[in-house]
Design a protein around this motif. Sequence first.
Motif, PDB file in Angstrom:
ATOM      1  N   ALA A 410       9.020   5.325 -37.373  1.00 52.75           N
ATOM      2  CA  ALA A 410       8.744   4.429 -38.501  1.00 52.75           C
ATOM      3  C   ALA A 410       7.276   4.021 -38.515  1.00 52.75           C
ATOM      4  CB  ALA A 410       9.647   3.206 -38.431  1.00 52.75           C
ATOM      5  N   ASP A 411       6.712   3.764 -37.334  1.00 53.72           N
ATOM      6  CA  ASP A 411       5.298   3.397 -37.263  1.00 53.72           C
ATOM      7  C   ASP A 411       4.402   4.569 -37.654  1.00 53.72           C
ATOM      8  OD1 ASP A 411       5.969   0.843 -36.405  1.00 53.72           O
ATOM      9  OD2 ASP A 411       5.889   1.393 -34.285  1.00 53.72           O
ATOM     10  N   LEU A 412       4.764   5.775 -37.202  1.00 55.11           N
ATOM     11  CA  LEU A 412       3.978   6.957 -37.539  1.00 55.11           C
ATOM     12  C   LEU A 412       4.044   7.276 -39.035  1.00 55.11           C
ATOM     13  CD1 LEU A 412       4.882   9.301 -34.547  1.00 55.11           C
ATOM     14  CD2 LEU A 412       2.675   8.229 -34.983  1.00 55.11           C
ATOM     15  N   ALA A 419       6.594   0.944 -50.200  1.00 54.24           N
ATOM     16  CA  ALA A 419       7.770   1.486 -49.521  1.00 54.24           C
ATOM     17  C   ALA A 419       8.652   0.366 -48.989  1.00 54.24           C
ATOM     18  CB  ALA A 419       7.338   2.405 -48.383  1.00 54.24           C
ATOM     19  N   GLU A 420       8.050  -0.713 -48.506  1.00 55.82           N
ATOM     20  CA  GLU A 420       8.842  -1.853 -48.036  1.00 55.82           C
ATOM     21  C   GLU A 420       9.670  -2.440 -49.172  1.00 55.82           C
ATOM     22  OE1 GLU A 420       6.217  -4.696 -46.348  1.00 55.82           O
ATOM     23  OE2 GLU A 420       6.153  -3.735 -44.383  1.00 55.82           O
ATOM     24  N   LEU A 421       9.045  -2.579 -50.332  1.00 56.73           N
ATOM     25  CA  LEU A 421       9.746  -3.142 -51.487  1.00 56.73           C
ATOM     26  C   LEU A 421      10.912  -2.246 -51.902  1.00 56.73           C
ATOM     27  CD1 LEU A 421       9.831  -5.343 -53.666  1.00 56.73           C
ATOM     28  CD2 LEU A 421       8.259  -3.941 -55.014  1.00 56.73           C
ATOM     29  N   ILE A 422      10.681  -0.957 -51.950  1.00 52.73           N
ATOM     30  CA  ILE A 422      11.743  -0.019 -52.327  1.00 52.73           C
ATOM     31  C   ILE A 422      12.846  -0.011 -51.275  1.00 52.73           C
ATOM     32  CG2 ILE A 422      12.237   2.427 -52.749  1.00 52.73           C
ATOM     33  CD1 ILE A 422       9.288   2.615 -53.736  1.00 52.73           C
ATOM     34  N   GLY A 423      12.474  -0.184 -50.018  1.00 52.58           N
ATOM     35  CA  GLY A 423      13.456  -0.169 -48.942  1.00 52.58           C
ATOM     36  C   GLY A 423      14.420  -1.334 -48.983  1.00 52.58           C
ATOM     37  N   ALA A 475      13.910   3.774 -45.601  1.00 54.45           N
ATOM     38  CA  ALA A 475      14.682   2.536 -45.759  1.00 54.45           C
ATOM     39  C   ALA A 475      15.624   2.311 -44.595  1.00 54.45           C
ATOM     40  CB  ALA A 475      15.455   2.578 -47.074  1.00 54.45           C
ATOM     41  N   ALA A 476      16.043   3.389 -43.938  1.00 55.49           N
ATOM     42  CA  ALA A 476      16.913   3.305 -42.765  1.00 55.49           C
ATOM     43  C   ALA A 476      16.209   3.983 -41.595  1.00 55.49           C
ATOM     44  CB  ALA A 476      18.253   3.976 -43.055  1.00 55.49           C
TER      45      ALA A 476
END
Length: 610
Positions: A410-412, A419-423, A475-476
């Motif tokens: 996830a960090d890479l 992307a956070e908002l969509i997740g 997201a997961a």
Amino acid sequence: MPTAILTGQPVPGSSIEGDLRSLGFDVRSATDVAGTETLLAEAACDERVAVVDARFVGHLHALRLGLTDPRFPLAALPGAVSARPGAGRTALTRVLAREISASGDAPTSPGKAASAVPVDSLALALEADGIGVHRPELGSLTATVPADPQARNEARQAVASVDDEAVRLKSAVKSRDGFFTTFCVSPYSRYLARWCARRGLTPNQVTTASLLTALIAAGCAATGTRGGYVTAGVLLLLSFVLDCTDGQLARYSLQYSTLGAWLDATFDRAKEYAYYAGLALGAARGGDDVWALALGAMVLQTCRHVVDFSFNEANAGDTDATANTSPTAALSDRLDSVGWTVWVRRMIVLPIGERWALIAVLTAVTTPRITFTVLLIGCGFAAAYTTAGRVLRSLTRKVQRTDRATRALADLADSGPLAELIGRAPLRLPAGSRCLVALGGTAVLLFTAWVWSYGSWLLVAVAVLYVLGSGGAVAAPLSGRLDWLVPPLFRAGEYGTVLILAGKAEVNGALPAAFGLVAAVAYHHYDTVYRIRGNAGAPPRWLVRASGGHEGRTLMVVVLAALLSASQFVVALTVLAVAVALLVLVESIRYWVAAHQGGAPAVHDEGEPA
């Protein structure tokens, strides 16, 4: 000054005290457990401490390996145990207190003093408490506590029969390296490392010298003359020799540090990519524009590295990964059992030694265009070979991905606020489809950028879909068999889009500006890798959000191309490159310097194959 506590009665003719002093220890003596604990308490809290049996017989380098390596909180070898300040010292003190309790803190007779502190049992007690104790591989070196005079004589003969300096020099070279490094550099660079050690030079100083040499080489290449190209090739090879020397010096003198590992890894990337820029500038002086090839080489090489990093991190801690019984792994093991196939396989992936030698020779005898063309073909084949093998391995075994591995992936991925908002949306992609979504989104984005004209609003629409797919893909947790491909696919999507749009702008300065932007972003991604490798976690979330994440930067570049003219787009890319570079460089330097000054655990980066 670190403190060494000799326990037990001294043995006539023993050299242990002198050996410890030669390693920089302040040597003190104790005859029982209570005295050892007292000396341990008196030792400076911010220094290493060692407890050594006075009867110890062994090589000086064995003591060096067991008592001075800064990477491990606790280390032991027969008859000696050492602890770094902090948790290691605390654990050793606790075990000694337990020994006092077990012995009743009673005085011991002179005849019993030598065995009053069973040093080997201290290491065993620490391990029984679940505390890791590093035990160095001694090989032919001797380290023992003889029980009687005959055993002592035999141990001394064993010490005399092995030249520990030769062993030390040999162990300074990495056990697994490329063909060019092993046979064309290490046979003499190890002696250069010893020369540096005897003159008090540090690995960081040699690393810096290697960087400066490579930058001078890039400057020579930028002259665009045949003499400049020849000089550049020679200096690039010299830079690589120094690059090997710094690691060998660290192993020879055990001068490991967090800052040193970061400098070594970061400067390798800076040297290579600066040299690409120098070649492109030199070609431009001769009327040949190869900036697209230079940027393409940087994009390909960076994506190769991310494949390496992602695959390794995805399988970190997975016992099935190390005991893989798949047909692919079985074939790999059979090939490794034949000597010549081992070297061929190491060479065809173009590790750093082979790659730099190829670049240096081609620079000296051909043109920058030929150099980049051959490099792209070679790196492209190597990338296809390694990635295909890893995909086959992943498909033919079960996945047991650890929480650390999914967090590292996830960090890479470097996903930003979009992307956070969509997740946060309630919809979730099936576990096996996340890699396919990333692959499809990247492929469609790059195809559209390649086919449609510069400034097309259709590309903006496709970029929005790419952002939506990128957010859904992360997201997961990335726990699927092929989810380790998600970060390199994101790198290819972002870097490739910048490359294609800059090329389609068809104005002077567009590709150099794109080169600068990709270099700045790539530094951020490499920095993320090195933090994860050093168990320091990823860069802070505010930095990722402030830089937009991969999907935010990609969308921004596409929108800028649609809104601005080609000449204005060049200015925008330049401004964006400077902004990202300042943001990530300032935070990265601040972090690594603070970590070094704060006493972060020492690490040593052995370097990635590519």
